[in-house]
Design an enzyme around this catalytic site. Structure first.
Site, PDB file in Angstrom:
ATOM      1  N   LYS A 180       0.838  -1.198   0.000  1.00 57.63           N
ATOM      2  CA  LYS A 180       0.000   0.000   0.000  1.00 57.63           C
ATOM      3  C   LYS A 180       0.873   1.248   0.000  1.00 57.63           C
ATOM      4  CE  LYS A 180      -1.874   2.584   3.087  1.00 57.63           C
ATOM      5  NZ  LYS A 180      -1.701   3.903   2.412  1.00 57.63           N
ATOM      6  N   GLY A 232       7.134   4.502   8.187  1.00 62.41           N
ATOM      7  CA  GLY A 232       6.255   5.643   8.409  1.00 62.41           C
ATOM      8  C   GLY A 232       6.499   6.218   9.789  1.00 62.41           C
ATOM      9  N   SER A 233       5.470   6.807  10.360  1.00 63.81           N
ATOM     10  CA  SER A 233       5.651   7.506  11.629  1.00 63.81           C
ATOM     11  C   SER A 233       5.759   6.520  12.793  1.00 63.81           C
ATOM     12  CB  SER A 233       4.478   8.451  11.855  1.00 63.81           C
ATOM     13  OG  SER A 233       3.278   7.715  11.921  1.00 63.81           O
ATOM     14  N   THR A 234       6.414   6.961  13.843  1.00 61.64           N
ATOM     15  CA  THR A 234       6.573   6.137  15.043  1.00 61.64           C
ATOM     16  C   THR A 234       5.209   5.827  15.663  1.00 61.64           C
ATOM     17  OG1 THR A 234       8.798   6.914  15.437  1.00 61.64           O
ATOM     18  CG2 THR A 234       7.602   6.119  17.364  1.00 61.64           C
ATOM     19  N   GLU A 235       4.312   6.811  15.600  1.00 60.19           N
ATOM     20  CA  GLU A 235       2.976   6.629  16.176  1.00 60.19           C
ATOM     21  C   GLU A 235       2.232   5.456  15.505  1.00 60.19           C
ATOM     22  OE1 GLU A 235       0.727  10.152  15.488  1.00 60.19           O
ATOM     23  OE2 GLU A 235      -1.053   9.337  16.468  1.00 60.19           O
ATOM     24  N   GLY A 237       3.621   3.162  13.664  1.00 61.97           N
ATOM     25  CA  GLY A 237       4.446   1.965  13.891  1.00 61.97           C
ATOM     26  C   GLY A 237       4.096   1.280  15.200  1.00 61.97           C
ATOM     27  N   GLU A 254      10.356   0.653  10.157  1.00 64.86           N
ATOM     28  CA  GLU A 254      11.305   1.748   9.917  1.00 64.86           C
ATOM     29  C   GLU A 254      10.564   3.038  10.224  1.00 64.86           C
ATOM     30  OE1 GLU A 254      14.366   1.394   8.985  1.00 64.86           O
ATOM     31  OE2 GLU A 254      14.539  -0.489   7.870  1.00 64.86           O
ATOM     32  N   CYS A 288      13.587  10.532   6.877  1.00 63.88           N
ATOM     33  CA  CYS A 288      13.571  10.014   8.249  1.00 63.88           C
ATOM     34  C   CYS A 288      14.945  10.108   8.890  1.00 63.88           C
ATOM     35  CB  CYS A 288      13.080   8.579   8.241  1.00 63.88           C
ATOM     36  SG  CYS A 288      13.870   7.607   6.974  1.00 63.88           S
ATOM     37  N   GLU A 385      10.394  15.342  15.625  1.00 66.02           N
ATOM     38  CA  GLU A 385      10.741  15.257  14.213  1.00 66.02           C
ATOM     39  C   GLU A 385       9.906  16.272  13.438  1.00 66.02           C
ATOM     40  OE1 GLU A 385       9.493  11.698  12.100  1.00 66.02           O
ATOM     41  OE2 GLU A 385      11.497  11.602  11.251  1.00 66.02           O
TER      42      GLU A 385
END
Ligand code: NAD
Ligand code: MN
Length: 476
Positions: A180, A232-235, A237, A254, A288, A385
């Site tokens: 996706k 993508g974002s840590t959130e 993830g 990642e 990133c 970030e």
């Protein structure tokens, strides 16, 4: 007198953008059963195409197609035969490189000189590199048996490059994929689907489902996927890690970063300035591993900042399709709002804000290259970030202070070190808690080199021999 100039090699007319796109499932473009969304050119706000938003049923059909292709065809095919398909895809990417670069620039906003000279060549390099592994897995030490169906979700900052990082190793190891792309940048993934058709890739080996977060959630949560790969974002993830906990899905994540770019007093300063500029302004800072925290040794701080400001004043911001452009458009209105918000917070917290004079286009999403001086470790712009062209400058006196400040972050994706001393480079590489440490350079990407994070930057490695591990049943 008339001038009949030939159109630019990277002119918009070399890409053929359709009015609407379906999903790529089982080797064919099919209509989605859900709604659709628009993707725009962030430099002009022009609507480029209408793209299908894959529903849960569409995701299920794609996973089923991938499962069939895995069981019946791809996992049974000898590695040297799989390699032929990957080499063919790599060559077609090179042949159609200009088209891919222009399309990437139009849909994402990044400068053509970057999509043309960095993204697309590195994309092709990944397919070539992993094609070479397909028949040599017994030498990898990571096993030879594929996992099955990989669910792959990627962000918008390097749309085709992230696709290559995900698809090339998965296919080389005998897995099939459902990928996706991000909702603001689906077009190069859909062109890649056409390339799979052109390469005669067996149906179902690669499936592309477009959509937003809900589609991604349906994909990673699908009961019949064996592997989840997310960038993508840590959130998000963390949400994915929670969603797959307790299942036997393998996962690689990642996520975000807040890299320190550390300049010692013995560094070649002009070279360091180029590295700092590349580290934070490459791809509008939507990177990133961007060097978003400049740590400069106190004794050279004034001299370095003078040089850096002079260099920043020469950066050209504007039309991404102009090959002289250094900084293109911010990818979306949402991202621009986030960059503005964090920059305003930086100012309110008392850091000194500076940008060179630069005229920004009046339509589209733009942000000037920006420097914050007098930043402390407690400032939000030093911690969060920004994911934009915004650099925070901190100073240090001793190497151990540099290490402490560099590591004082929840992230750990990358770092840069600028010094004349080889021994200091080796010391810093060991002391920095970051997956990649660059020395006297920055943002170098090569398929032979593993990439990934420590701490909240995620886990697992992509690239190199280590990248095979994530797609094989180890030790069997
Ligand atoms: P995001 O996490 O919101 O979106 C990334 C992808 O995940 C998109 O395709 C999105 O549609 C999808 N998604 C959103 N919610 C989901 C959910 N609940 N389940 C499954 N999929 C979901 O990230 P973003 O804001 O679009 O991208 C920027 C972030 O990505 C930054 O924080 C950046 O650091 C990070 N990033 C990391 C790397 C890396 O290699 N470590 C590379 C690029 C970007
Ligand atoms: Mn777009």
């Amino acid at each position: 007198m008339t001038f009949d100039y030939a159109p630019a090699l990277e002119s918009r007319s070399i890409v053929d953008i359709k009015a609407s796109y379906g999903l790529f499932v089982n080797g064919e473009f099919v209509d989605g059963s859900g709604t659709s969304f628009k993707t725009i050119n962030p430099a002009t706000e022009e609507v480029l195409a209408e793209v299908a938003e894959a529903s849960d049923a569409d995701v299920d059909a794609a996973v089923k197609a991938a499962r069939r292709a895995h069981t019946r065809v791809w996992s049974r095919m000898p590695g040297k035969e799989r390699a032929k398909y990957l080499y063919r895809i790599a060559r077609i990417i090179q042949e159609r490189g200009r088209e891919l670069a222009v399309l990437e620039t139009i849909d994402n906003g990044k400068p053509i000189k970057e999509s043309r000279d960095v993204d697309i060549p590195v994309v092709a390099a990944h397919f070539f590199y992993y094609a070479g592994w397909a028949d040599k897995l017994e030498h990898s030490g990571y096993g030879t048996r594929s996992l099955g169906v990989a669910a792959q979700v990627i962000p918008w900052n390097f749309p085709l490059l992230m696709l290559a990082w995900k698809i090339a190793p998965a296919l080389a190891c005998g897995n099939t994929v459902v990928l996706k792309p991000a909702e603001t940048t689906p077009l190069t993934a859909l062109l890649f689907a056409e390339i799979c058709q052109q390469a005669d890739l067996p149906p179902g080996v690669v499936n592309i489902v477009t959509g937003a977060g809900a589609t991604g959630q349906a994909l990673v949560g699908h009961a019949d996927v064996d592997k989840v790969a997310f960038t993508g974002s840590t959130e998000v993830g963390k949400a994915i890690a929670r969603a797959v906990a307790g299942t036997d899905k393998k996962v690689t994540l990642e996520l975000g970063g807040k890299a320190a770019n550390i300049v010692f007093d013995d560094a070649p300063l002009d070279q360091a300035v180029e590295g700092i500029v590349d580290g934070i302004f490459f791809n509008q800072g939507h990177v990133c591993c961007a060097g978003s925290r400049l740590l400069v040794q106190e004794s050279i701080a004034d001299e370095l900042l003078t040089k850096l400001k002079r260099r920043m004043s020469t950066l050209r911001v504007g039309d991404p399709l102009d090959k002289n452009t250094d900084i293109g458009a911010i990818n979306s209105a949402e991202q621009l709002a986030r960059i503005r918000e964090l920059s305003d917070i930086g100012e309110a917290e008392g850091a000194g804000r500076w940008s060179p004079e630069c005229e920004l286009p009046t339509t589209g999403f733009w942000f000037p290259p920006t420097l914050f001086t007098g930043v402390t470790q407690a400032h939000r712009i030093a911690r969060d970030e920004v994911f934009g062209p915004v650099l925070s400058v901190l100073t240090f006196r001793t190497p151990s202070e540099a290490v402490d400040k560099a590591n004082n972050t929840p992230y750990g994706l990358s770092a840069g070190v600028w010094t004349d001393k080889g021994s200091r480079i080796l010391h810093m590489a060991g002391a920095l808690r970051a997956g990649v440490v660059w020395a006297n350079t920055f943002n170098k990407f090569d398929p032979t080199s593993p990439f990934g994070g420590f701490k909240e930057s995620g886990y697992g490695r992509e690239g190199g021999r280590h990248g095979l591990e994530a797609y094989l049943k180890g030790g069997e």
